[in-house]
Motif scaffolding. Structure first.
Motif, PDB file in Angstrom:
ATOM      1  N   PHE A 425       0.834  -1.205   0.000  1.00  0.00           N
ATOM      2  CA  PHE A 425       0.000   0.000   0.000  1.00  0.00           C
ATOM      3  C   PHE A 425       0.867   1.254   0.000  1.00  0.00           C
ATOM      4  N   VAL A 429      -0.199   1.857  -3.746  1.00  0.00           N
ATOM      5  CA  VAL A 429      -1.558   2.407  -3.736  1.00  0.00           C
ATOM      6  C   VAL A 429      -1.555   3.906  -3.446  1.00  0.00           C
ATOM      7  N   TYR A 430      -0.817   4.319  -2.426  1.00  0.00           N
ATOM      8  CA  TYR A 430      -0.795   5.737  -2.079  1.00  0.00           C
ATOM      9  C   TYR A 430      -0.223   6.600  -3.216  1.00  0.00           C
TER      10      TYR A 430
END
Length: 461
Positions: A425, A429-430
């Motif tokens: 993440f 994702v970020y």
């Protein structure tokens, strides 16, 4: 009274600074700061055992401080008048401060390392000092680009050299650091025979700090600033800030750059932990992955530079951003070195595109500001944009905080139940979310143009 028709001073026709000498300066500015950004999180949480939530809190505080002092440094630089020029004194002093601070970040006395409170104080003090020095250096170094090279083509050449220097520095300070610090100059923290896992980073910080500062001083001492610009009226602080804040470019290009900067900050400081927890690799794995990606980016910058000549900086920039956003998403699915390299090369494509265009976009904004207001205030303008860029540290701090609260990661001794997913993440994702926001905003940006006839007339060898 209007300033719209005022013409700022033209560059002096003598003592031109070479594109190579100026451009190589970015190699020097990048070496110490990339070691800090790329290894600080791993060093303090996994090696020294600082809680990630505490690290995030300090990171947020120094980001806010750094954002506040940025416009002050820029304003002082624009108003400075010395026989050595406006920018040179700040480059020299900033380099010397960076030399000391970047070494002490990784040279932690035993008594400090074993005391949680002293460790936080040490970390905060020298990290803030290093970031302040970096702000001073980059505000002045970046302000010199449009002043020294007003011709778009020569400016693009100087910027290409700058970015090549930065990428070479990244090979050393990011790519080779895990292997050098943990296998050559030191040892792995997980090795039971390792007496002091900090020693490799300490030795490397000294080498990189001395090398980087030497190059910065070489560049700074060879810069020939335009003496005619020094005769201009000194820009007033509050009027300048007001005009910059009312500029649509501040709230569009500035926010896009902040999104991009935050995404890259997440990747830089989290990659060694991603390799450890998500790929199951060691320092050698981290080095191979980073070197392959950075070397790929070096070649791709040249490709994007050719596209800039065909499409223009604005169109190229707008196309590179969504490519970068999609590419970071592929990192989530990497499970070994081979798939990570494939995803990393995809990231390099988008990263190189933004790298090849970002500074050209900013330089044209600075040109437009000088034409409209009749004064060169590159320092305070870049510093104002830097406020948004420096505040991206708050975003990084929030992401770090989420590692603890959502995924349970605290440090190397308490990695939580699923550190693999945590750093997927963090690293994928970020950044995708941030770059998607930047891509959407960039659709509404129309960068000021330039006069191609004047560009050809002003072109320098």
């Amino acid at each position: 009274m209007t300033h719209a028709t005022t013409t700022p001073a033209e560059p002096a026709p003598v003592k031109q600074t070479g594109t190579w000498r100026y451009g190589v300066g970015m190699f020097g500015t990048s070496i110490p700061i990339n070691l800090i950004k790329g290894s600080m999180l791993y060093f303090y949480t996994d090696v020294l055992g600082m809680d990630a939530k505490v690290f995030a809190a300090v990171y947020a505080v120094y980001s806010v401080i750094d954002a506040i002092d940025n416009p002050v440094f820029g304003f002082l630089s624009d108003r400075t008048r010395t026989r050595w020029g406006r920018r040179k004194p700040y480059l020299v002093v900033g380099a010397l401060v960076l030399l000391v601070a970047s070494i002490l970040i990784f040279t932690v006395p035993t008594g400090v390392a074993t005391d949680a409170t002293l460790l936080v104080i040490w970390f905060a003090t020298f990290t803030i000092l290093a970031e302040m020095a970096d702000s001073v250096i980059n505000a002045n170094y970046g302000a010199l680009l449009p002043e020294l090279f007003p011709a778009e083509r020569v400016r693009a050449k100087a910027n290409a050299i700058r970015q090549a220097g930065q990428l070479v520095a990244m090979i050393l300070a990011l790519g080779l650091t895990p292997y050098l610090a943990r296998n050559v100059l030191g040892c792995e923290v997980d090795d039971p025979l390792c007496a002091d896992p900090t020693i490799g980073y300490e030795r490397l910080s000294i080498i990189f700090a001395v090398l980087g500062v030497a190059v910065i001083l070489y560049m700074a001492l060879g810069v020939h600033e335009n003496p005619r610009i020094e005769q201009e009226q000194r820009p007033p602080f509050f009027r300048s800030v007001g005009q910059i804040l009312s500029s649509r470019y501040f709230w569009t290009i500035g926010v896009v750059n902040a999104c991009y900067g935050a995404a890259m900050a997440l990747v830089l400081n989290g990659l060694q932990l991603f390799v450890k927890y998500s790929l199951g690799g060691d320092g050698t794995t981290a080095t191979i992955l980073q070197v392959v990606v950075i070397v790929s980016a070096i070649g791709l910058v040249a490709v994007w530079a050719r596209l800039v000549r065909s499409w223009g900086a604005e169109r190229t920039w707008k196309r590179a951003l969504p490519i970068a956003a999609v590419a970071f998403g592929t990192m989530f699915f990497a499970h070994n070195l081979a798939t990570a390299i494939a995803a990393g090369i995809a990231v390099a494509v988008g990263y190189a595109g933004v790298l090849a265009t970002n500074d050209l976009i900013m330089a044209r904004v600075l040109d437009d500001d000088a034409r409209r207001h009749g004064v060169h205030r590159e320092g305070v303008f870049l510093a104002a944009f830097g406020v948004l860029g420096r505040l991206n540290g708050v975003i990084v701090a929030i992401a770090l905080w989420s590692l603890t609260t959502v995924f349970g990661y605290h440090n190397g001794d308490r990695p939580g139940p699923n550190p693999d997913l945590a750093f997927r993440f963090y690293l994928s994702v970020y950044p995708v979310i941030l770059l998607t926001i930047g891509t959407v905003i960039s659709r509404f940006v129309h960068v000021p143009g330039w006069d191609p006839l004047a560009d050809r007339a002003d072109e320098r060898p």
